[in-house]
Design an enzyme around this catalytic site. Sequence first.
Site, PDB file in Angstrom:
ATOM      1  N   GLU A  82       0.789  -1.228   0.000  1.00 30.35           N
ATOM      2  CA  GLU A  82       0.000   0.000   0.000  1.00 30.35           C
ATOM      3  C   GLU A  82       0.825   1.283   0.000  1.00 30.35           C
ATOM      4  O   GLU A  82       0.351   2.318  -0.475  1.00 30.35           O
ATOM      5  CB  GLU A  82      -0.926   0.009   1.232  1.00 30.35           C
ATOM      6  CG  GLU A  82      -1.983  -1.078   1.222  1.00 30.35           C
ATOM      7  CD  GLU A  82      -3.020  -0.865   0.133  1.00 30.35           C
ATOM      8  OE1 GLU A  82      -3.396   0.286  -0.134  1.00 30.35           O
ATOM      9  OE2 GLU A  82      -3.437  -1.873  -0.483  1.00 30.35           O
ATOM     10  N   SER A 355     -61.122   3.096  15.281  1.00 28.11           N
ATOM     11  CA  SER A 355     -61.600   3.874  16.429  1.00 28.11           C
ATOM     12  C   SER A 355     -60.498   4.286  17.396  1.00 28.11           C
ATOM     13  O   SER A 355     -60.748   5.074  18.314  1.00 28.11           O
ATOM     14  CB  SER A 355     -62.669   3.078  17.186  1.00 28.11           C
ATOM     15  OG  SER A 355     -63.827   2.928  16.389  1.00 28.11           O
TER      16      SER A 355
END
Length: 594
Positions: A82, A355
Amino acid sequence: MRKFILAVLTVILVILLGVTYVLKQFEQTASLSYSKLQAVQSTVIYDKNNRPLDELYKTVPRQNVSIDEVPDHVKMAFVATEDRRFYDHFGIDMQGIARAVFKNVITMSKAEGASTITQQLARNLYLSNDKTFKRKFDEMFLSIGLEKQFSKDQILELYMNQIYFGSGVYGIGAASQLYFNKDVSQLSVGEAALLAGLPKAPSTYSPASSTEEATKRRNVVLQLMLDQEVITQDEYNQAINERIVKPDVTFKQRNSHQAFVDYVVREAEKTYGVTAEDLYKGGYEIYTDFDPLLQESINRSVTNHVFADDTASHKVEVGIAAINPKTGGISAIYGGRNYQTNGLNRATIGYQPGSAIKPLAVYGPALETGDYSPTTTLVDEPVDFNGYKPQNASGRYLGEIPMREAIARSVNTTAVSLLNDIGFRDSFDFMEKAGLPLTDKDRNLSLALGGTTTTFSPLQLAQGYSVFANEGKMTKPYAIKKIQMRGGEEQEPEIETEEVMSPQNADTMTSMLEDVIEKSYGTGANARSSKDAAGKTGTTQDYGDAWFVGYTDEAVISIHTGFEKQKTDEKRKKLTSGGGEDPAKLFKSIMDSW
């Protein structure tokens, strides 16, 4: 002369902006705590007692590894692959940049990158992977700041513990366990090379995806290590002949509170901008008001309940949300009987309220006008409002009855007549303040019975009923009461509270809703338990949805039951009973065992 002065001022402004920008990047890195970053583990979610509820990981939990535990050949495998000049640069590799620019110009592409290990760490800690010039500049200056803040070995350690290795694992410790079932200190040269090759394309090179691609990539890394004299020819020869075995990747099992955990993950992104990917990388601590005993009671009650409407091909589905009315904190979520397999959270899906909406759309607003009380006489009789003729579910009419009894019996005609008397403005205002906004399409008298185009989830109705349980105040529900970011910063939600009704009227409403449960004629009599509670049933006209929303001082629990379509073109199956049956009985069971 004026142009010259303007040019000088412009240059000075640009310099000042540049300096400010650089200092801002350095300030971010200066605030980092190495000990905090070094201790990064899988993200942990805590319950209301600050006890760990869950760890966020997909296959293997994160395992931090000290740089002292990492053999030289493992460290150098990453450096060789890397960032070969890692120990020589100051966070940015100028030679690497020059090489990348030259190659990209020659090939007319962006194929060659030049990110150092430090830059990759900066990206993982702070930035996205967007390929923009701003992100690249941010990354470069943050990298310089990291190099000023930490040693090379500290940076390498943080990098190896942060990066993604494919198959759902972050950090070299977890990767070593998943792919080789061993600690990092035991990795061979070949195994180190395989891991070092993964960050470039984890999904492609993971041996879980393709042992052939993993072998090719490992061999490339081994060649780099040999070329840079990190390993000897003998070590290379031995490593390149190691056979790569496909690992057995077992994903973490979903648990009994998975719906709550998933809700927390979504809220973290929506409220705090922390994505699921960030959370699964680890390093966060999330504190909640989750009540494990209440969740266990809910799970057990649903599991043990016998649903009369269940068939072999269709099972009644359930969604339950519970909140603490005083704080707004979500205490428990039940996502569904099949949540573990389909992940559809029925506690957050909207349904027609039936309800269950009456206290919020009609009776609460009526109390607030000051013209009505529990003893106010209402008339239960057939009515006709320009062709709209609501009927009672029982088919019977009782004549003059007090409001208290009308609510307990869930009389339809009185609710519609009362809404007609008080008007839509008061109803809409009350609903909106309670966090349940309606639309103009709901501006009709069927609103009194829950016949709305707007739908509400169990969590939303729990929020609405918290008004009655919390002295008239609604606190918007939230799952996360505190989140600790990587590095130690803590953030808390902005608590949104709304005064919806007076404390006196909230107490009055609670008294009437207690009758729903306690009176023999109350529609919620099946919800009567060992605890004093109030609540309301709800059933849609077509028996597609059934509700019970009940509460005590400690919790508002909203329960919805109904069938889901198995296929898009399938007609939705109906229930044979309403909110006074399964939902009310579930509430009783939850209360009794909590």
